[in-house]
Design an enzyme around this catalytic site. Structure first.
Site, short mmCIF file in Angstrom:
data_model
loop_
_atom_site.label_atom_id
_atom_site.label_comp_id
_atom_site.label_asym_id
_atom_site.label_seq_id
_atom_site.Cartn_x
_atom_site.Cartn_y
_atom_site.Cartn_z
N PHE A 237 -29.02 -26.01 0.42
CA PHE A 237 -28.69 -27.19 -0.28
C PHE A 237 -26.76 -26.54 -0.50
O PHE A 237 -26.96 -26.73 -2.07
CB PHE A 237 -30.18 -26.53 -1.81
CG PHE A 237 -30.59 -26.59 -1.68
CD1 PHE A 237 -31.47 -28.08 -1.71
CD2 PHE A 237 -31.73 -25.29 -1.16
CE1 PHE A 237 -33.40 -27.88 -1.92
CE2 PHE A 237 -33.26 -25.42 -1.16
CZ PHE A 237 -33.87 -26.25 -1.26
N ASP A 258 -27.59 -29.39 3.20
CA ASP A 258 -27.72 -30.41 2.01
C ASP A 258 -28.56 -31.92 2.30
O ASP A 258 -29.03 -32.12 4.45
CB ASP A 258 -26.70 -31.02 2.04
CG ASP A 258 -27.21 -31.44 -0.02
OD1 ASP A 258 -27.02 -30.02 -0.63
OD2 ASP A 258 -27.72 -32.34 -0.53
N SER A 259 -29.85 -32.62 1.97
CA SER A 259 -29.79 -33.63 2.55
C SER A 259 -29.32 -35.23 2.33
O SER A 259 -29.72 -36.02 2.62
CB SER A 259 -31.75 -33.98 1.90
OG SER A 259 -31.28 -33.59 -0.04
N ASN A 284 -34.14 -31.82 5.36
CA ASN A 284 -35.10 -31.46 3.56
C ASN A 284 -35.16 -29.81 3.98
O ASN A 284 -35.29 -29.02 5.28
CB ASN A 284 -35.97 -32.25 3.62
CG ASN A 284 -37.26 -31.19 2.84
OD1 ASN A 284 -36.69 -30.58 2.21
ND2 ASN A 284 -37.56 -32.57 3.04
N ALA A 285 -34.11 -29.29 3.43
CA ALA A 285 -33.99 -27.82 3.53
C ALA A 285 -34.51 -26.67 3.35
O ALA A 285 -35.80 -26.15 3.74
CB ALA A 285 -33.07 -27.35 2.39
N ASP A 305 -29.96 -22.49 -3.34
CA ASP A 305 -29.46 -23.13 -4.52
C ASP A 305 -29.28 -24.56 -5.14
O ASP A 305 -28.71 -25.91 -4.94
CB ASP A 305 -27.76 -23.55 -4.70
CG ASP A 305 -27.14 -23.93 -6.10
OD1 ASP A 305 -27.90 -23.82 -7.36
OD2 ASP A 305 -26.35 -24.53 -6.17
N CYS A 345 -31.38 -23.38 -11.21
CA CYS A 345 -30.78 -24.54 -12.52
C CYS A 345 -31.89 -25.08 -13.98
O CYS A 345 -31.37 -25.67 -14.05
CB CYS A 345 -29.91 -25.40 -12.06
SG CYS A 345 -30.40 -26.56 -10.49
N1 SAH Z 1 -25.11 -25.23 -4.37
C1 SAH Z 1 -24.05 -26.78 -4.33
C2 SAH Z 1 -24.75 -27.21 -5.83
C3 SAH Z 1 -26.23 -27.99 -4.69
S1 SAH Z 1 -26.90 -28.85 -5.80
C4 SAH Z 1 -23.12 -25.64 -5.45
O1 SAH Z 1 -22.58 -24.96 -5.24
O2 SAH Z 1 -22.00 -27.08 -5.25
C5 SAH Z 1 -28.25 -29.06 -4.89
C6 SAH Z 1 -28.70 -29.80 -3.73
O3 SAH Z 1 -30.20 -29.83 -3.19
C7 SAH Z 1 -27.60 -31.23 -3.66
O4 SAH Z 1 -26.37 -32.14 -3.23
C8 SAH Z 1 -28.20 -32.52 -3.23
O5 SAH Z 1 -28.17 -33.03 -2.59
C9 SAH Z 1 -29.52 -31.05 -2.71
N2 SAH Z 1 -31.16 -31.49 -2.43
C10 SAH Z 1 -32.30 -31.74 -3.31
N3 SAH Z 1 -33.30 -32.03 -2.51
C11 SAH Z 1 -32.36 -31.42 -1.46
C12 SAH Z 1 -33.73 -30.97 -0.08
N4 SAH Z 1 -35.36 -31.31 0.01
N5 SAH Z 1 -33.58 -30.34 0.94
C13 SAH Z 1 -32.16 -30.13 1.45
N6 SAH Z 1 -31.10 -30.32 0.07
C14 SAH Z 1 -31.33 -31.01 -1.01
#
Ligand code: SAH
Length: 402
Positions: A237, A258-259, A284-285, A305, A345
């Site tokens: 993420f 990230d997705s 998809n993480a 995150d 969060c």
């Molecule tokens: N760590 C980052 C903030 C993460 S916010 C920083 O500090 O800047 C959460 C992120 O998760 C977003 O970028 C969103 O695009 C991503 N996200 C949401 N669902 C997801 C999934 N299923 N797999 C991967 N990424 C995802």
């Protein structure tokens, strides 16, 4: 004989009576009162300043009224308020001074200047990205034209930006029954710039991306994570690479997942800006972590995150399940001595809930871990005691034992 001057005309401010439960909420120093705790609020214009009274008519203070939100009033003062735009200007100056006087912002030109209730300005968020400011207006009262003008004028006077951008949350405007409007420049001619956090450089486009463009609340956690990071790292993420780029200085290799493709495109640009080579994977993480864990991949540093899983209290159980699954997989993949930086969060997931989830995940992963740092949002996102909504971010740093 000269005429007697007219007495100044005071338009009577509307007043609102609270139920005993509503008054008790204010006594507990929470600034919100829900509509169900209001008795007698006839013909109050949207966004008005209201005098707040208890059941017996005793004056409790002044609030901002919303005609549509379930949160009917947000307290703004325990006293009377004659001039809301002037008060907003004064509070913005105070928010800037609070950060300066307490030395809350170090090593960066990107930080939060106004954090709504936590800076006594319910419904207003202002973030600074170097010479571009980003404003979010979330309530009827803050949307009123004289208040908007006071916000812009004060920000210009205090910070001399090159541009002030407004980021609009369409869903919030709908809840507040405000007419739709587009995000855009409110003042000046610049909406994109470059910022620094802890010596790492980032592009900022004020009209793109999530939130106001970056997750400024994680800024101090980036530096903390980098203190322990080593070896091969995975940032799940990763968005535009906030953690990943900080880890890069300490790690042999860093993979960000990230997705969101636009987020990864910005992450790639940011790595070039810093002269680093990282690998970015669009996936998809959840699936990726499951596959990597099943394939026995190992890492020395893992960051998790994810977005907020628990948007409402009803989602809590499901959210805790989601956090457990992610953390379990990450813990399985950690090498001895490995670092896990894991965040939530979701305001509805409290510190004790999150620790509980991590403990359950460690048990299932058959791992022993120690918490080296138990962190929250950066200090420019103050937590207002008695207002739990201002405390939403958990960031734990753990070290796996051999
Ligand atoms: N760590 C980052 C903030 C993460 S916010 C920083 O500090 O800047 C959460 C992120 O998760 C977003 O970028 C969103 O695009 C991503 N996200 C949401 N669902 C997801 C999934 N299923 N797999 C991967 N990424 C995802």
């Amino acid at each position: 004989m000269p005429k007697k001057p007219h007495a100044p005309i005071h338009l009577a401010e509307p007043s609102i009576k609270l139920s005993a439960r509503g008054a008790a909420r204010l006594q507990a120093r929470h600034p919100w009162v829900y509509r169900s705790d209001i008795i007698g609020a006839n013909d109050i214009p949207p966004g008005a300043l209201v005098r707040v009274l208890d059941q017996r008519g005793k004056f409790l203070g002044t609030a901002l009224y919303s005609s549509s939100s379930q949160i009917a009033i947000r307290m703004i003062s325990h006293g009377s308020v004659a001039d809301l735009p002037a008060l907003v200007a004064e509070r913005i100056r105070a928010a800037i001074a609070y950060r300066k006087e307490n030395d809350l912002v170090n090593d960066t030109d990107a930080y939060r200047i106004v954090f709504s209730e936590a800076d006594f300005l319910p419904g207003l968020i202002v973030d600074r990205y170097n010479d571009v400011l980003s404003v979010q207006i979330l309530t009827q009262a803050m949307d009123a034209r004289p208040v908007r003008e006071a916000i812009l004028q004060t920000l210009r006077e205090q910070l001399q930006p090159s541009g002030i951008v407004e980021r609009v949350d369409a869903r919030i405007r709908e809840i507040e029954q405000l007419p739709p409007r587009a995000s855009g420049l409110l003042w000046g001619d610049k909406s994109s710039t470059e910022v620094r956090m802890n010596g790492v450089r980032f592009y900022h486009d004020g009209l793109e991306g999530q939130k106001t463009g970056a997750f400024l609340d994680q800024r101090e956690n980036y530096a903390a994570a980098a203190r322990y990071a080593h070896g091969e790292a995975l940032d799940a993420f990763c968005y535009q690479g906030g953690f990943a780029l900080h880890l890069a200085a300490k790690c042999a290799s860093v993979v960000g997942v990230d997705s969101s493709r636009p987020a990864l495109e910005m992450a790639e640009k940011n790595s070039t800006l810093n002269g680093r080579e990282l690998e970015w994977i669009e996936a998809n993480a959840f699936d990726l972590l499951r596959d990597y864990a099943a394939a026995n991949r190992r890492y020395d540093t893992i960051v998790l995150d994810p977005p907020a899983f628990a948007k409402t209290k009803r989602d809590l159980e499901k959210a805790l399940g989601g956090y457990k699954e992610l953390n379990l997989r990450a813990m399985k993949m950690l090498r001895p001595g490995g670092i896990l930086v894991t965040c939530s969060c979701s305001f509805h997931v409290g510190a004790a809930d999150f620790l509980g989830v991590l403990a359950a995940a460690a048990q299932d992963a058959h791992k022993t871990l120690r918490v080296v740092e138990n962190r929250g949002a950066a200090r420019d996102h103050p937590i207002l005691l008695n207002v739990p909504e201002t405390s939403y971010l958990q960031c734990m740093i753990l070290i796996a034992s051999d």
